[in-house]
Design a protein around this motif. Structure first.
Motif, PDB file in Angstrom:
ATOM      1  N   ASP A 415       5.073  44.859  27.033  1.00 13.86           N
ATOM      2  CA  ASP A 415       4.338  45.555  25.974  1.00 13.86           C
ATOM      3  C   ASP A 415       3.375  44.616  25.252  1.00 13.86           C
ATOM      4  O   ASP A 415       2.492  45.066  24.517  1.00 13.86           O
ATOM      5  N   LYS A 416       3.506  43.318  25.470  1.00 13.42           N
ATOM      6  CA  LYS A 416       2.557  42.357  24.875  1.00 13.42           C
ATOM      7  C   LYS A 416       1.187  42.441  25.537  1.00 13.42           C
ATOM      8  O   LYS A 416       0.217  41.853  25.037  1.00 13.42           O
ATOM      9  N   ALA A 417       1.110  43.170  26.657  1.00 16.69           N
ATOM     10  CA  ALA A 417      -0.181  43.371  27.310  1.00 16.69           C
ATOM     11  C   ALA A 417      -1.031  44.409  26.584  1.00 16.69           C
ATOM     12  O   ALA A 417      -2.222  44.552  26.865  1.00 16.69           O
ATOM     13  N   VAL A 418      -0.417  45.137  25.638  1.00 15.00           N
ATOM     14  CA  VAL A 418      -1.138  46.170  24.898  1.00 15.00           C
ATOM     15  C   VAL A 418      -1.816  45.532  23.691  1.00 15.00           C
ATOM     16  O   VAL A 418      -1.163  44.929  22.845  1.00 15.00           O
ATOM     17  N   ASN A 419      -3.148  45.668  23.634  1.00 18.85           N
ATOM     18  CA  ASN A 419      -3.918  45.053  22.548  1.00 18.85           C
ATOM     19  C   ASN A 419      -3.440  43.626  22.271  1.00 18.85           C
ATOM     20  O   ASN A 419      -3.000  43.304  21.164  1.00 18.85           O
ATOM     21  N   PRO A 420      -3.488  42.756  23.270  1.00 22.58           N
ATOM     22  CA  PRO A 420      -2.855  41.441  23.149  1.00 22.58           C
ATOM     23  C   PRO A 420      -3.504  40.563  22.085  1.00 22.58           C
ATOM     24  O   PRO A 420      -4.718  40.563  21.909  1.00 22.58           O
ATOM     25  N   GLY A 425       0.066  37.724  26.626  1.00 24.74           N
ATOM     26  CA  GLY A 425      -0.209  39.156  26.699  1.00 24.74           C
ATOM     27  C   GLY A 425      -1.515  39.464  27.396  1.00 24.74           C
ATOM     28  O   GLY A 425      -1.611  40.420  28.184  1.00 24.74           O
ATOM     29  N   ALA A 426      -2.544  38.643  27.128  1.00 24.96           N
ATOM     30  CA  ALA A 426      -3.849  38.869  27.762  1.00 24.96           C
ATOM     31  C   ALA A 426      -3.766  38.667  29.270  1.00 24.96           C
ATOM     32  O   ALA A 426      -4.351  39.432  30.047  1.00 24.96           O
ATOM     33  N   LYS A 634     -13.617  38.377  27.916  1.00 20.15           N
ATOM     34  CA  LYS A 634     -14.602  39.340  28.424  1.00 20.15           C
ATOM     35  C   LYS A 634     -13.925  40.419  29.277  1.00 20.15           C
ATOM     36  O   LYS A 634     -14.281  41.598  29.200  1.00 20.15           O
ATOM     37  N   VAL A 635     -12.935  39.994  30.082  1.00 14.67           N
ATOM     38  CA  VAL A 635     -12.253  40.936  30.970  1.00 14.67           C
ATOM     39  C   VAL A 635     -11.292  41.831  30.178  1.00 14.67           C
ATOM     40  O   VAL A 635     -11.294  43.052  30.319  1.00 14.67           O
ATOM     41  N   VAL A 636     -10.467  41.215  29.344  1.00 16.47           N
ATOM     42  CA  VAL A 636      -9.503  41.963  28.530  1.00 16.47           C
ATOM     43  C   VAL A 636     -10.171  42.220  27.185  1.00 16.47           C
ATOM     44  O   VAL A 636     -10.064  41.437  26.250  1.00 16.47           O
ATOM     45  N   TYR A 639      -8.630  41.809  23.703  1.00 16.93           N
ATOM     46  CA  TYR A 639      -8.133  40.491  23.280  1.00 16.93           C
ATOM     47  C   TYR A 639      -9.294  39.559  22.990  1.00 16.93           C
ATOM     48  O   TYR A 639     -10.287  39.528  23.715  1.00 16.93           O
ATOM     49  N   HIS A 640      -9.161  38.774  21.947  1.00 18.39           N
ATOM     50  CA  HIS A 640     -10.120  37.706  21.690  1.00 18.39           C
ATOM     51  C   HIS A 640      -9.372  36.503  21.174  1.00 18.39           C
ATOM     52  O   HIS A 640      -8.687  36.570  20.152  1.00 18.39           O
ATOM     53  N   SER A 641      -9.465  35.422  21.900  1.00 19.24           N
ATOM     54  CA  SER A 641      -8.844  34.177  21.468  1.00 19.24           C
ATOM     55  C   SER A 641      -9.680  33.543  20.367  1.00 19.24           C
ATOM     56  O   SER A 641     -10.901  33.660  20.359  1.00 19.24           O
TER      57      SER A 641
END
Length: 661
Positions: A415-420, A425-426, A634-636, A639-641
């Motif tokens: 679930d960490k893949a959701v809006n990581p 998660g990303a 850019k892909v996910v 997510y933004h680091s």
């Protein structure tokens, strides 16, 4: 060299001697009883018959006693079974006495036969039960230091069996001081000499008054909700909580005994019923198949291996980079399932050539991809390693599955893949996108969009045809109780060390499930896979980590903030206060299993996605930090680091792409 007599040998010798004496005395006493204990009244023919008959009868009786296992029983624990054996042995020997004496010597008075048999039974069985009684009394009189004073919750059959087991064994560390039962009709009664004190309303006061250390829940047939209600009451008493497995769990062991007792686990307090998946029809899908589990030594991978192994696959292949955990599960499976065709291989999913050799040699039909880096804080400081292992490990394994026409490929997601908000998660969200992309290629038979890498590690691949047949799916679930990296083992360790227990934030919440539930979902998803789905489990209500920590402390018989301090350390890098099960862009579709749903896949430009993969692959091979995070962001898109540009310059992207070519 003399062989030393064991204690039980000495006991049996003593029993044989006593039986010889008892048999002779029984019939001699019966003869004197028949004639008013006056020797002169006894006809000499009867007395001579007794003298001639008794040696033969004694030998026959000892043989019958041995056949009835009266010298093999543990008389310390004698019960109804032993009593019946003694009765049957006495009946058989008495019948022999009557027939043999009547036909060979002379028929004795009927009262002599009856009294002789009764007295023999009383003497022979009586000495054995006296031995048990003597041991019970001496055991109770002996000082038993360091004993846990326990209450047994449940005065039914399971409670009685546990009580008897505790009383029968010298080395058991429990001293039962009473029973608790919610059935008011039992209150004030006794099991042996131990009272049934009352119902749940007196638990806390009883623990205090009787200085109780532990409460054993002996309610294997109770519903999960009922057990949870009882635990909620008992955990406030300050006593440690122990329990028996459910009735299904006890069926595996056949008997209820003290060895079944275990500590109450935090999963016993989950805010929902335990989820049952895997009908036999689902599990039959595994039977006779060659199955590969990557990350086979991990917490999810090893449980997958256990459930697969018990359903008779044609071959089970475990693949892991960490030799210790792989060795442990390999040895366990070989002991438990000696007939299983098991292959355990050391290797990394980051090595496409190794994977190519594996798939070429073993031709797996189903692949469960559990290999991944999962620790959020560690991946925040080593993002390149997270991308290499999670993203490209998944790509390598999925591409091999595509080439070798694996029937089904199941990715373990989170679930960490959701809006990581973190690297882990990303990368797992990108893994889900790889699965959707590979499924697209499998259905369209068009592999021209696959990424082209500069690195030679991807260049040597055996030729393959494009008649792809694989179905690729992902399974997304929350935190797994007891898994490697779970907070539960950490909390238990901290409690054992006397605290403090560290919680990142007082309001942080998480969804939880047990390892068997997670693995059940994975297996069921594999069975239902049509290709491209992301399966999501309805995990019920989320749990506050602070509440989880406090409950664990209470289950250990301690008081939060009194015996064990709780310290709030602050959110770690990339950590959310809460987790989500699906993205806003996704919708949920129902399946036949009402607890399992399918997230509607997001639209992906597969060509653009693999173009980004080309760049990312070359960047991480060269350990280029910032640009790798730029591509990941850019892909996910959700997510933004903090270390990436929110808007990548298009010219810069094209330049990176050209360089990757």
């Amino acid at each position: 060299m003399k062989k030393r007599l064991e204690h039980w040998h000495k006991v049996n010798i003593a029993l044989v001697i006593f039986d010889i004496i008892g048999i002779n005395l029984a019939y001699l006493f019966a003869l004197f009883l028949r004639f008013d204990f006056t020797y002169s009244y006894i006809p000499q023919l009867y007395f001579q018959t007794f003298i001639k008959m008794i040696p033969i009868y004694t030998i026959v009786s000892l043989i019958v006693f041995n056949m009835m296992k009266m010298y093999q029983s543990l008389w310390r624990f004698a019960g109804v079974t032993e009593l019946l054996r003694g009765l049957i042995a006495s009946i058989i020997t008495s019948i022999f006495y009557i027939i043999f004496s009547a036909f060979v010597f002379v028929r004795m008075p009927i009262s002599y036969y009856i009294m002789g048999g009764i007295i023999q039974f009383l003497l022979v069985t009586g000495v054995r039960f006296t031995y048990r009684l003597f041991n019970m009394i001496t055991d109770n009189l002996k000082a038993r230091p360091n004993m846990e004073r326990v209450l047994i919750y449940g005065a039914g059959e399971a409670g009685r069996l546990i009580y008897n087991d505790i009383k029968n064994y010298k080395n058991i560390k429990y001293d039962v001081v009473g029973f608790i039962d919610d059935n008011a009709n039992k209150h004030g009664r006794y099991i042996s000499s131990t009272p049934i004190l009352g119902g749940r309303e007196i638990v806390a006061q009883t623990v205090e008054d009787l200085d109780v250390d532990s409460i054993i829940l002996a309610l294997p047939s109770a519903s999960r909700n009922h057990i949870k209600d009882i635990i909620d009451v008992c955990k406030e008493s300050g006593a440690k909580l122990k329990t028996l497995p459910s009735i299904e769990g006890l069926l595996d062991n056949k008997n209820v005994n003290v060895n079944n007792i275990r500590d109450v686990q935090i999963e016993d307090l989950l805010e929902r019923k335990q989820i049952k998946v895997n009908s036999q029809h689902t599990l039959d899908n595994i039977k006779g198949k060659t199955i590969l589990v990557t990350g086979g030594g991990g917490s999810i991978g090893s449980e997958l291996s256990r459930q697969i192994a018990r359903n008779k696959p044609k071959r089970l292949i475990l693949f892991d980079i960490y030799e210790n955990s792989l060795y442990a599960i390999e040895q366990e499976l070989r002991r438990t399932y000696p007939e299983l065709d098991l292959v355990a291989l050391i290797g990394s999913v980051r090595d496409p050539k190794k994977l190519d050799d594996l798939f070429f040699e073993y031709r797996p039909q189903i692949v469960y991809h559990a290999a991944a880096h999962k620790h959020v804080p560690l991946m925040e400081v080593s993002p390149i390693e997270a991308i290499k292992n999670n993203v490209f490990g998944t790509y390598n394994t999925a591409f091999a599955a595509l080439r070798y026409k694996v029937e089904k490929f199941i990715l373990i997601s989170t679930d960490k893949a959701v809006n990581p908000t973190n690297i882990m998660g990303a990368t797992k969200r990108m893994c889900e996108m790889i699965i959707q992309s590979m499924d697209h290629i499998s259905k369209t038979k068009d592999d021209s969009i696959l990424p082209k890498f500069k690195s030679e590690k991807y260049s040597i691949i055996r030729p393959y045809d494009k008649d792809f047949t694989s179905n690729f799916v992902a399974v997304r679930f929350g935190n797994v109780l007891g898994s490697n990296g779970s907070v539960i083992p950490l909390f238990k360790k901290q409690i054992a060390e006397g605290g403090p227990v560290t919680v990142t934030h007082k309001d942080i919440i998480r969804y939880f499930m047990t390892i068997p539930e997670a693995v059940g979902l994975v297996i069921e998803a594999g069975f239902n896979a049509k290709g491209g789905e992301i399966f999501v489990l309805d995990m019920g209500e989320p749990v506050k980590i602070d509440t989880l920590a406090r409950n664990l402390i209470k289950l250990s018989g301690l008081k939060p903030d009194v015996d064990i301090d709780i310290v709030y350390t602050g959110l770690r890098p990339g950590e959310k206060l809460y987790e989500e099960k699906l993205m806003a862009e996704e919708g949920l579709q129902k399946t036949d299993n009402q607890i399992i749903h399918i997230a509607k896949p997001m639209d992906i430009d597969f060509s653009e996605f693999f173009k980004n993969m080309s760049i990312l692959g070359d960047l991480v091979e060269d350990n280029v930090y910032k640009e790798s995070l730029d591509i990941l962001a850019k892909v996910v898109v959700t997510y933004h680091s903090p270390d990436s540009d929110l808007e990548m310059n298009k010219d810069k992207f094209e330049e990176l792409y050209k360089e990757s070519k």
